[in-house]
Design a protein around this motif. Structure first.
Motif, PDB file in Angstrom:
ATOM      1  N   ALA A  23       0.117   3.387   0.623  1.00 23.08           N
ATOM      2  CA  ALA A  23       0.610   2.783   1.853  1.00 23.08           C
ATOM      3  C   ALA A  23      -0.486   1.936   2.480  1.00 23.08           C
ATOM      4  CB  ALA A  23       1.039   3.874   2.826  1.00 23.08           C
ATOM      5  N   ALA A  24      -0.108   0.735   2.899  1.00 24.07           N
ATOM      6  CA  ALA A  24      -1.067  -0.180   3.514  1.00 24.07           C
ATOM      7  C   ALA A  24      -0.815  -0.277   5.009  1.00 24.07           C
ATOM      8  CB  ALA A  24      -0.951  -1.559   2.875  1.00 24.07           C
ATOM      9  N   SER A  25      -1.898  -0.534   5.730  1.00 26.05           N
ATOM     10  CA  SER A  25      -1.816  -0.546   7.197  1.00 26.05           C
ATOM     11  C   SER A  25      -1.463  -1.915   7.757  1.00 26.05           C
ATOM     12  CB  SER A  25      -3.160  -0.093   7.788  1.00 26.05           C
ATOM     13  OG  SER A  25      -4.189  -1.001   7.423  1.00 26.05           O
ATOM     14  N   VAL A  26      -1.373  -2.936   6.913  1.00 25.40           N
ATOM     15  CA  VAL A  26      -1.127  -4.280   7.421  1.00 25.40           C
ATOM     16  C   VAL A  26       0.271  -4.758   7.044  1.00 25.40           C
ATOM     17  CG1 VAL A  26      -3.522  -5.012   7.443  1.00 25.40           C
ATOM     18  CG2 VAL A  26      -2.173  -5.313   5.362  1.00 25.40           C
ATOM     19  N   LEU A  27       0.853  -5.541   7.930  1.00 19.02           N
ATOM     20  CA  LEU A  27       2.187  -6.061   7.682  1.00 19.02           C
ATOM     21  C   LEU A  27       2.182  -7.200   6.680  1.00 19.02           C
ATOM     22  CD1 LEU A  27       3.624  -6.034  11.310  1.00 19.02           C
ATOM     23  CD2 LEU A  27       3.885  -4.318   9.510  1.00 19.02           C
ATOM     24  N   THR A  28       0.980  -7.761   6.418  1.00 16.35           N
ATOM     25  CA  THR A  28       0.867  -8.888   5.490  1.00 16.35           C
ATOM     26  C   THR A  28       0.495  -8.428   4.086  1.00 16.35           C
ATOM     27  OG1 THR A  28      -1.445  -9.177   6.149  1.00 16.35           O
ATOM     28  CG2 THR A  28       0.217 -10.492   7.313  1.00 16.35           C
ATOM     29  N   PHE A  29       0.745  -7.164   3.776  1.00 18.70           N
ATOM     30  CA  PHE A  29       0.345  -6.601   2.487  1.00 18.70           C
ATOM     31  C   PHE A  29       0.920  -7.383   1.315  1.00 18.70           C
ATOM     32  CE2 PHE A  29      -1.855  -3.738   0.038  1.00 18.70           C
ATOM     33  CZ  PHE A  29      -1.088  -2.907  -0.758  1.00 18.70           C
ATOM     34  N   SER A  30       2.066  -8.015   1.553  1.00 21.51           N
ATOM     35  CA  SER A  30       2.700  -8.781   0.479  1.00 21.51           C
ATOM     36  C   SER A  30       1.851  -9.957   0.037  1.00 21.51           C
ATOM     37  CB  SER A  30       4.075  -9.276   0.926  1.00 21.51           C
ATOM     38  OG  SER A  30       3.944 -10.151   2.032  1.00 21.51           O
ATOM     39  N   THR A  31       0.894 -10.351   0.843  1.00 21.68           N
ATOM     40  CA  THR A  31       0.061 -11.507   0.504  1.00 21.68           C
ATOM     41  C   THR A  31      -1.196 -11.121  -0.268  1.00 21.68           C
ATOM     42  OG1 THR A  31      -1.175 -11.413   2.580  1.00 21.68           O
ATOM     43  CG2 THR A  31       0.866 -12.701   2.579  1.00 21.68           C
TER      44      THR A  31
END
Length: 122
Positions: A23-31
């Motif tokens: 799980a990643a903490s940033v909403l831009t993980f898709s980038t």
């Protein structure tokens, strides 16, 4: 700053399966390019798999090709590693990592999780 948290490790018999989650903490993980690495006792950390930023390209270590699958869930900022046909030599601490670069070299990865232990009994 990106924080990564792995889960899903455990003890499994040879031939079994596990799915690791990150799980990643940033909403831009898709980038980010996402990678999985592992470190067995007494050995250096090694590359396992990566998923490109677009999600269209994957790369696997020869030792796991055909058995492991990396995937993502952009909506929930997650990356997964499905591990099938596990072998004793897959025993290691597994780490997820992320980079804004290509991810073809371990040194490119700026962000790392704490790791999750996978133990495969023979």
């Amino acid at each position: 700053q990106v924080q990564l948290a792995e889960s899903g490790g455990g003890l499994v018999q040879a031939g079994g399966s596990l799915r690791l989650s990150c799980a990643a903490s940033v909403l831009t993980f898709s980038t980010y390019t996402k990678g999985w690495f592992r470190q067995a006792p007494g050995k250096e950390r090694e590359f396992v798999a990566l998923l490109s930023r677009s999600g269209g390209n994957t790369v696997y270590a020869d030792s796991v090709k055909g058995r492991f699958t990396i995937s993502r869930d952009n909506a929930n900022n997650m990356v997964y590693l499905q591990m099938n046909s596990l072998k004793a030599e897959d025993t290691a601490i597994y780490y997820c990592a992320a980079t804004r670069r290509t991810g073809l070299a371990e040194k490119e990865y700026e962000y790392w999780g704490q790791g999750t232990q996978v133990t495969v009994s023979s």
